[in-house]
Design a protein around this motif. Structure first.
Motif, PDB file in Angstrom:
ATOM      1  N   ALA A   1     -14.374   6.995 -11.768  1.00 44.45           N
ATOM      2  CA  ALA A   1     -13.459   6.941 -10.653  1.00 44.45           C
ATOM      3  C   ALA A   1     -13.704   5.826  -9.656  1.00 44.45           C
ATOM      4  O   ALA A   1     -15.023   5.527  -9.377  1.00 44.45           O
ATOM      5  CB  ALA A   1     -13.055   8.091 -10.103  1.00 44.45           C
ATOM      6  N   GLU A   2     -13.004   4.767  -9.484  1.00 43.43           N
ATOM      7  CA  GLU A   2     -13.340   3.575  -8.725  1.00 43.43           C
ATOM      8  C   GLU A   2     -11.985   3.620  -7.603  1.00 43.43           C
ATOM      9  O   GLU A   2     -10.958   4.004  -8.041  1.00 43.43           O
ATOM     10  CB  GLU A   2     -13.411   2.398  -9.305  1.00 43.43           C
ATOM     11  N   ARG A   3     -12.522   2.984  -6.553  1.00 47.00           N
ATOM     12  CA  ARG A   3     -11.285   2.571  -5.525  1.00 47.00           C
ATOM     13  C   ARG A   3     -10.501   1.577  -5.907  1.00 47.00           C
ATOM     14  O   ARG A   3     -11.135   0.528  -6.688  1.00 47.00           O
ATOM     15  CB  ARG A   3     -11.897   2.336  -4.034  1.00 47.00           C
ATOM     16  N   ALA A   4      -9.368   1.287  -5.456  1.00 57.20           N
ATOM     17  CA  ALA A   4      -8.550   0.346  -5.925  1.00 57.20           C
ATOM     18  C   ALA A   4      -8.821  -0.959  -5.054  1.00 57.20           C
ATOM     19  O   ALA A   4      -8.058  -2.171  -5.229  1.00 57.20           O
ATOM     20  CB  ALA A   4      -6.837   0.748  -5.627  1.00 57.20           C
ATOM     21  N   ILE A   5      -9.595  -0.784  -4.084  1.00 53.49           N
ATOM     22  CA  ILE A   5      -9.747  -2.056  -3.110  1.00 53.49           C
ATOM     23  C   ILE A   5     -10.503  -3.066  -3.875  1.00 53.49           C
ATOM     24  O   ILE A   5     -11.194  -2.873  -4.727  1.00 53.49           O
ATOM     25  CB  ILE A   5     -10.787  -1.502  -1.810  1.00 53.49           C
ATOM     26  N   GLY A   6      -9.715  -4.458  -3.668  1.00 58.07           N
ATOM     27  CA  GLY A   6     -10.398  -5.623  -4.310  1.00 58.07           C
ATOM     28  C   GLY A   6      -9.360  -5.855  -5.587  1.00 58.07           C
ATOM     29  O   GLY A   6      -9.622  -6.785  -6.090  1.00 58.07           O
ATOM     30  N   THR A   7      -8.348  -5.025  -6.080  1.00 59.59           N
ATOM     31  CA  THR A   7      -7.504  -5.357  -6.877  1.00 59.59           C
ATOM     32  C   THR A   7      -6.526  -6.553  -6.386  1.00 59.59           C
ATOM     33  O   THR A   7      -6.154  -6.590  -5.378  1.00 59.59           O
ATOM     34  CB  THR A   7      -6.684  -4.226  -7.655  1.00 59.59           C
ATOM     35  N   LYS A   8      -6.407  -7.507  -7.352  1.00 62.66           N
ATOM     36  CA  LYS A   8      -5.528  -8.740  -6.946  1.00 62.66           C
ATOM     37  C   LYS A   8      -4.278  -8.708  -7.852  1.00 62.66           C
ATOM     38  O   LYS A   8      -4.824  -8.609  -9.331  1.00 62.66           O
ATOM     39  CB  LYS A   8      -6.513  -9.916  -6.956  1.00 62.66           C
ATOM     40  N   LEU A   9      -3.351  -9.438  -7.546  1.00 66.91           N
ATOM     41  CA  LEU A   9      -2.253  -9.896  -8.399  1.00 66.91           C
ATOM     42  C   LEU A   9      -2.262 -11.453  -8.224  1.00 66.91           C
ATOM     43  O   LEU A   9      -2.265 -11.868  -7.003  1.00 66.91           O
ATOM     44  CB  LEU A   9      -1.156  -9.347  -8.057  1.00 66.91           C
ATOM     45  N   LYS A  10      -2.408 -11.960  -9.290  1.00 67.16           N
ATOM     46  CA  LYS A  10      -2.126 -13.515  -9.272  1.00 67.16           C
ATOM     47  C   LYS A  10      -0.965 -14.079  -9.898  1.00 67.16           C
ATOM     48  O   LYS A  10      -0.623 -13.525 -11.137  1.00 67.16           O
ATOM     49  CB  LYS A  10      -3.544 -14.296  -9.789  1.00 67.16           C
ATOM     50  N   LYS A  11      -0.464 -15.140  -9.468  1.00 63.30           N
ATOM     51  CA  LYS A  11       0.663 -15.821 -10.126  1.00 63.30           C
ATOM     52  C   LYS A  11       0.043 -17.130 -10.600  1.00 63.30           C
ATOM     53  O   LYS A  11      -0.382 -17.866  -9.486  1.00 63.30           O
ATOM     54  CB  LYS A  11       1.944 -16.180  -9.034  1.00 63.30           C
ATOM     55  N   GLY A  12      -0.127 -17.376 -11.767  1.00 69.89           N
ATOM     56  CA  GLY A  12      -1.096 -18.467 -12.140  1.00 69.89           C
ATOM     57  C   GLY A  12      -2.305 -18.171 -11.648  1.00 69.89           C
ATOM     58  O   GLY A  12      -2.962 -17.221 -12.022  1.00 69.89           O
ATOM     59  N   THR A  13      -3.017 -19.105 -10.710  1.00 72.53           N
ATOM     60  CA  THR A  13      -4.200 -18.853 -10.408  1.00 72.53           C
ATOM     61  C   THR A  13      -4.232 -18.548  -8.748  1.00 72.53           C
ATOM     62  O   THR A  13      -5.114 -18.526  -8.103  1.00 72.53           O
ATOM     63  CB  THR A  13      -5.099 -20.179 -10.490  1.00 72.53           C
ATOM     64  N   THR A  14      -2.871 -18.527  -8.154  1.00 73.62           N
ATOM     65  CA  THR A  14      -2.794 -18.175  -6.823  1.00 73.62           C
ATOM     66  C   THR A  14      -2.858 -16.759  -6.639  1.00 73.62           C
ATOM     67  O   THR A  14      -1.785 -16.068  -7.241  1.00 73.62           O
ATOM     68  CB  THR A  14      -1.596 -19.010  -6.203  1.00 73.62           C
ATOM     69  N   VAL A  15      -3.593 -16.196  -5.644  1.00 73.50           N
ATOM     70  CA  VAL A  15      -3.225 -14.691  -5.513  1.00 73.50           C
ATOM     71  C   VAL A  15      -2.163 -14.611  -4.355  1.00 73.50           C
ATOM     72  O   VAL A  15      -1.963 -15.140  -3.513  1.00 73.50           O
ATOM     73  CB  VAL A  15      -4.719 -14.370  -4.547  1.00 73.50           C
ATOM     74  N   ILE A  16      -1.460 -13.539  -4.781  1.00 72.85           N
ATOM     75  CA  ILE A  16      -0.442 -12.925  -3.803  1.00 72.85           C
ATOM     76  C   ILE A  16      -0.996 -11.913  -3.018  1.00 72.85           C
ATOM     77  O   ILE A  16      -1.292 -10.925  -3.156  1.00 72.85           O
ATOM     78  CB  ILE A  16       0.777 -12.406  -4.674  1.00 72.85           C
ATOM     79  N   GLY A  17      -1.061 -12.442  -1.766  1.00 73.55           N
ATOM     80  CA  GLY A  17      -1.786 -11.754  -0.610  1.00 73.55           C
ATOM     81  C   GLY A  17      -0.956 -10.552  -0.090  1.00 73.55           C
ATOM     82  O   GLY A  17       0.190 -10.428  -0.142  1.00 73.55           O
ATOM     83  N   GLU A  18      -1.566  -9.826   1.035  1.00 74.67           N
ATOM     84  CA  GLU A  18      -0.695  -8.910   1.853  1.00 74.67           C
ATOM     85  C   GLU A  18      -0.182  -7.791   1.189  1.00 74.67           C
ATOM     86  O   GLU A  18       0.858  -6.861   1.539  1.00 74.67           O
ATOM     87  CB  GLU A  18       0.267  -9.590   2.676  1.00 74.67           C
ATOM     88  N   LEU A  19      -0.764  -7.341  -0.077  1.00 70.74           N
ATOM     89  CA  LEU A  19      -0.259  -6.262  -0.876  1.00 70.74           C
ATOM     90  C   LEU A  19      -1.118  -4.807  -0.570  1.00 70.74           C
ATOM     91  O   LEU A  19      -2.361  -4.972  -0.388  1.00 70.74           O
ATOM     92  CB  LEU A  19      -0.522  -6.576  -2.452  1.00 70.74           C
ATOM     93  N   THR A  20      -0.211  -3.985  -0.543  1.00 71.33           N
ATOM     94  CA  THR A  20      -0.755  -2.601  -0.151  1.00 71.33           C
ATOM     95  C   THR A  20      -0.584  -1.583  -1.526  1.00 71.33           C
ATOM     96  O   THR A  20      -1.310  -0.674  -1.855  1.00 71.33           O
ATOM     97  CB  THR A  20      -0.168  -1.730   0.800  1.00 71.33           C
ATOM     98  N   SER A  21       0.158  -2.073  -2.653  1.00 71.47           N
ATOM     99  CA  SER A  21       0.496  -1.427  -3.836  1.00 71.47           C
ATOM    100  C   SER A  21       0.643  -2.563  -4.982  1.00 71.47           C
ATOM    101  O   SER A  21       1.669  -3.229  -4.707  1.00 71.47           O
ATOM    102  CB  SER A  21       1.401  -0.567  -3.673  1.00 71.47           C
TER     103      SER A  21
END
Length: 134
Positions: A2-22
């Motif tokens: 089991a691992e925490r979700a902290i650090g999971t990222k969503l990228k569009k192309g190579t750009t991280v979509i920030g400020e996400l909580t879920s």
């Protein structure tokens, strides 16, 4: 493991979509085609696999126009874009897929932060990559 979700990222192309909580997961499913005949064994229906659907990815977080306007523009354009969900390094896995933005909303509540939600409809086959080190 089991691992925490902290650090999971969503990228569009190579750009991280920030400020996400879920970041919702892909919802893989498959249709079936009925192959039952009058002489099927024991009176049971038989099936083969049909078309597959990778479903939708829902995202939510705190509204940041600099991070989220591109998703609105994609919603308006109706164009397919490349996305990646990168799990934390200790997991060593990522989903890569193309998707169309099918939902986009913001919310402002008296006792809450300004919110943001979007829905990405996965188009085509997604790829799950798992590193050998994990």
């Amino acid at each position: 493991m089991a691992e925490r979700a902290i650090g999971t990222k969503l990228k569009k192309g190579t750009t991280v979509i920030g400020e996400l909580t879920s970041i919702g997961g892909l919802e893989l499913s498959a249709d079936t085609l009925d192959t039952t005949t009058l002489d099927s064994d024991g009176g049971y229906r038989t099936f083969i696999g049909g078309f597959k659907d990778a479903g939708e990815v829902s995202i939510s977080g705190y509204f940041n126009p600099q991070h989220h306007k591109g998703l609105y523009d994609d919603f308006e354009a109706g164009t397919e874009q490349q996305y990646t969900i990168e799990f934390p390094p200790q997991i060593g896995a990522k989903w890569e897929f193309k998707a169309v933005v099918t939902g986009y909303s913001t919310s402002a509540e008296l006792e809450d932060l300004i919110g943001f939600e979007a829905t990405l409809k996965v188009s085509g086959k997604p790829t799950l990559t798992v590193s050998q080190d994990s």
